[in-house]
Design a protein around this motif. Structure first.
Motif, short mmCIF file in Angstrom:
data_model
loop_
_atom_site.label_atom_id
_atom_site.label_comp_id
_atom_site.label_asym_id
_atom_site.label_seq_id
_atom_site.Cartn_x
_atom_site.Cartn_y
_atom_site.Cartn_z
N GLY A 1 0.98 -1.14 0.04
CA GLY A 1 -0.01 -0.06 0.23
C GLY A 1 0.74 1.28 0.10
N SER A 2 2.15 1.24 -0.06
CA SER A 2 2.95 2.45 0.08
C SER A 2 2.88 3.17 -1.35
CB SER A 2 4.41 1.92 0.19
OG SER A 2 4.56 1.49 1.56
N PHE A 3 2.76 2.39 -2.62
CA PHE A 3 2.68 3.11 -3.79
C PHE A 3 1.33 3.03 -4.31
CE2 PHE A 3 7.15 1.39 -3.36
CZ PHE A 3 7.62 2.42 -2.86
N SER A 4 0.84 4.29 -4.74
CA SER A 4 -0.43 4.07 -5.31
C SER A 4 -0.49 5.24 -6.31
CB SER A 4 -1.81 4.40 -4.34
OG SER A 4 -1.39 5.81 -3.40
N ALA A 5 -1.79 5.36 -6.91
CA ALA A 5 -1.84 6.48 -7.81
C ALA A 5 -1.72 7.93 -7.40
CB ALA A 5 -3.46 6.53 -8.07
N SER A 6 -1.29 8.90 -8.13
CA SER A 6 -0.81 10.25 -7.76
C SER A 6 -2.20 11.07 -7.61
CB SER A 6 0.11 10.86 -8.80
OG SER A 6 1.51 10.21 -8.60
N PHE B 1 6.19 14.21 -14.12
CA PHE B 1 5.55 14.50 -15.65
C PHE B 1 4.03 14.56 -15.27
CE2 PHE B 1 3.62 13.61 -19.47
CZ PHE B 1 4.01 14.28 -20.50
N GLU B 2 3.55 15.72 -15.65
CA GLU B 2 2.02 15.57 -15.55
C GLU B 2 1.19 15.31 -16.73
OE1 GLU B 2 -1.73 18.63 -13.78
OE2 GLU B 2 0.60 19.49 -13.98
N GLY B 3 0.62 14.32 -16.82
CA GLY B 3 -0.20 14.01 -18.12
C GLY B 3 -1.23 15.11 -18.80
N ARG B 4 -1.08 15.31 -19.85
CA ARG B 4 -2.14 16.31 -20.49
C ARG B 4 -3.34 15.67 -20.95
NH1 ARG B 4 0.41 20.30 -18.49
NH2 ARG B 4 2.47 20.55 -18.82
N ASP B 5 -3.71 14.66 -21.07
CA ASP B 5 -5.06 14.29 -21.67
C ASP B 5 -5.13 12.69 -21.14
OD1 ASP B 5 -3.63 12.40 -23.30
OD2 ASP B 5 -3.53 13.95 -24.86
N LEU B 6 -6.12 12.29 -21.57
CA LEU B 6 -6.67 10.95 -20.92
C LEU B 6 -5.63 9.74 -21.42
CD1 LEU B 6 -10.56 11.21 -21.34
CD2 LEU B 6 -9.07 12.00 -19.38
N VAL B 7 -4.80 9.65 -22.32
CA VAL B 7 -4.05 8.82 -22.80
C VAL B 7 -2.77 8.82 -22.24
CG1 VAL B 7 -3.17 7.92 -24.97
CG2 VAL B 7 -5.42 9.11 -25.24
N ILE B 8 -2.17 9.98 -22.31
CA ILE B 8 -0.81 10.37 -21.53
C ILE B 8 -0.90 10.45 -20.06
CG2 ILE B 8 1.30 11.69 -21.60
CD1 ILE B 8 0.36 12.77 -24.28
N ALA C 1 2.91 5.21 -13.00
CA ALA C 1 2.11 5.92 -14.16
C ALA C 1 0.55 5.91 -13.72
CB ALA C 1 2.42 5.30 -15.45
N THR C 2 0.14 7.23 -13.61
CA THR C 2 -1.49 7.29 -13.12
C THR C 2 -2.21 7.83 -14.43
OG1 THR C 2 -0.87 7.72 -10.90
CG2 THR C 2 -2.89 8.43 -11.77
N PHE C 3 -3.23 7.13 -14.85
CA PHE C 3 -4.10 7.54 -15.97
C PHE C 3 -5.26 8.40 -15.42
CE2 PHE C 3 -1.68 3.91 -17.28
CZ PHE C 3 -1.52 4.19 -18.54
N ASN C 4 -5.19 9.65 -15.45
CA ASN C 4 -6.15 10.72 -14.97
C ASN C 4 -7.75 10.61 -15.82
OD1 ASN C 4 -4.32 11.78 -13.08
ND2 ASN C 4 -3.19 12.48 -14.92
N LEU C 5 -8.37 9.51 -15.35
CA LEU C 5 -9.54 9.26 -16.03
C LEU C 5 -10.56 10.01 -14.79
CD1 LEU C 5 -9.29 5.53 -17.36
CD2 LEU C 5 -8.94 7.88 -18.56
N PRO C 6 -12.00 10.40 -15.75
CA PRO C 6 -12.89 10.80 -14.66
C PRO C 6 -13.45 9.65 -13.47
CG PRO C 6 -13.18 11.44 -16.93
CD PRO C 6 -12.11 10.52 -17.05
#
Length: 244
Positions: free
Chosen positions: A56-61, A132-139, A171-176
């Motif tokens: 549980g130490s590492f998770s989504a940003s 690195f901050e993802g710019r869309d739903l793919v990156i 790597a976190t995929f920022n989906l709704p």
């Protein structure tokens, strides 16, 4: 929200009281083994402790709340393979963990956690840096994590200390609503006897692992499910969190 956290707290408490002490046979197993066997047992113990401490130490940003504070209540499931705990017929452990994060800047979070087993305390602290901050739903967004964890077990005359250094990238995929993540990590664990005739020995284990999971957000409540795989051994994490 209070009812949810009360329920999880009860489950966490129950998971600690129904199990025998995981280190209640620590001295007995080591004292009746040859030095070579004892070293092998301690190395295997360090391997399992590594899974327990890194669980549980590492998770989504995840985006922290307005105040920049995030709290998680988690239960980590671990399969047990070491001879010391199996001598007490312990084949699996459910470890309750309270973890938290505080936003220091747009790129940096400070992390902390506390876990408890019968007669065993687990403390940890570290940092998470967004590179690195993802710019869309793919990156995806990319972050690196570092966590140092200490374990202190004191079961009567059976005493052992452990420490773990875990480093990882996620790597976190920022989906709704649903936020999946994948990552890779390295960790090293030390198990040091503080009792028995084998206090001159020290168990160690290091290896690479992979982890993945998903966070589901509903207003200020998040549910998380994660899986970690280290050298073929699988651990699971289930939790609830609240961002303030």
């Amino acid at each position: 929200m209070k009812k949810i956290f009360m329920l999880v707290s009860v489950l966490c408490f129950a998971s600690t009281v129904v199990l025998a002490g995981p280190f209640s046979k620590f001295n007995e197993v080591l004292d009746n083994a040859t030095e070579e066997q004892a070293q092998h047992y301690l190395n295997n113990l360090a391997s399992d402790l590594g899974n327990i401490m890194t669980g549980g130490s590492f998770s989504a940003s995840a985006v922290l709340g307005v105040s920049g504070i995030d709290l998680h209540l988690k239960i980590n499931y671990n399969k047990i393979t070491n001879e010391i705990m199996k001598a007490e017929d312990i084949n699996e452990l459910y470890v309750p963990m309270l973890t938290g994060g505080i936003r220091l800047s747009e790129q940096l979070d400070i992390l902390a956690k506390y876990g408890y087993l019968q007669d065993t305390n687990i403390y940890g602290g570290g940092l998470r840096c967004l590179v690195f901050e993802g710019r869309d739903l793919v990156i995806p967004s990319i972050s690196v994590h570092g966590m140092y964890t200490i374990l202190n077990a004191d079961d009567g005359e059976n005493k052992v200390d452990g420490n773990n250094l875990g480093l990882g990238a996620v790597a976190t995929f920022n989906l709704p609503i649903v936020t999946p993540y994948v990552g890779i990590g390295w960790d090293k664990t030390i198990a040091k006897p503080k009792s028995s005739y084998r206090q001159n020995l020290e168990g160690s284990y290091e290896g690479f692992g992979y982890y993945a999971g998903v966070s589901v957000s509903a207003i200020i409540i998040n549910g998380t499910v994660g899986i970690s795989v280290y050298d073929g051994y699988v651990s699971y994490t289930f939790g609830l969190s609240s961002a303030f």
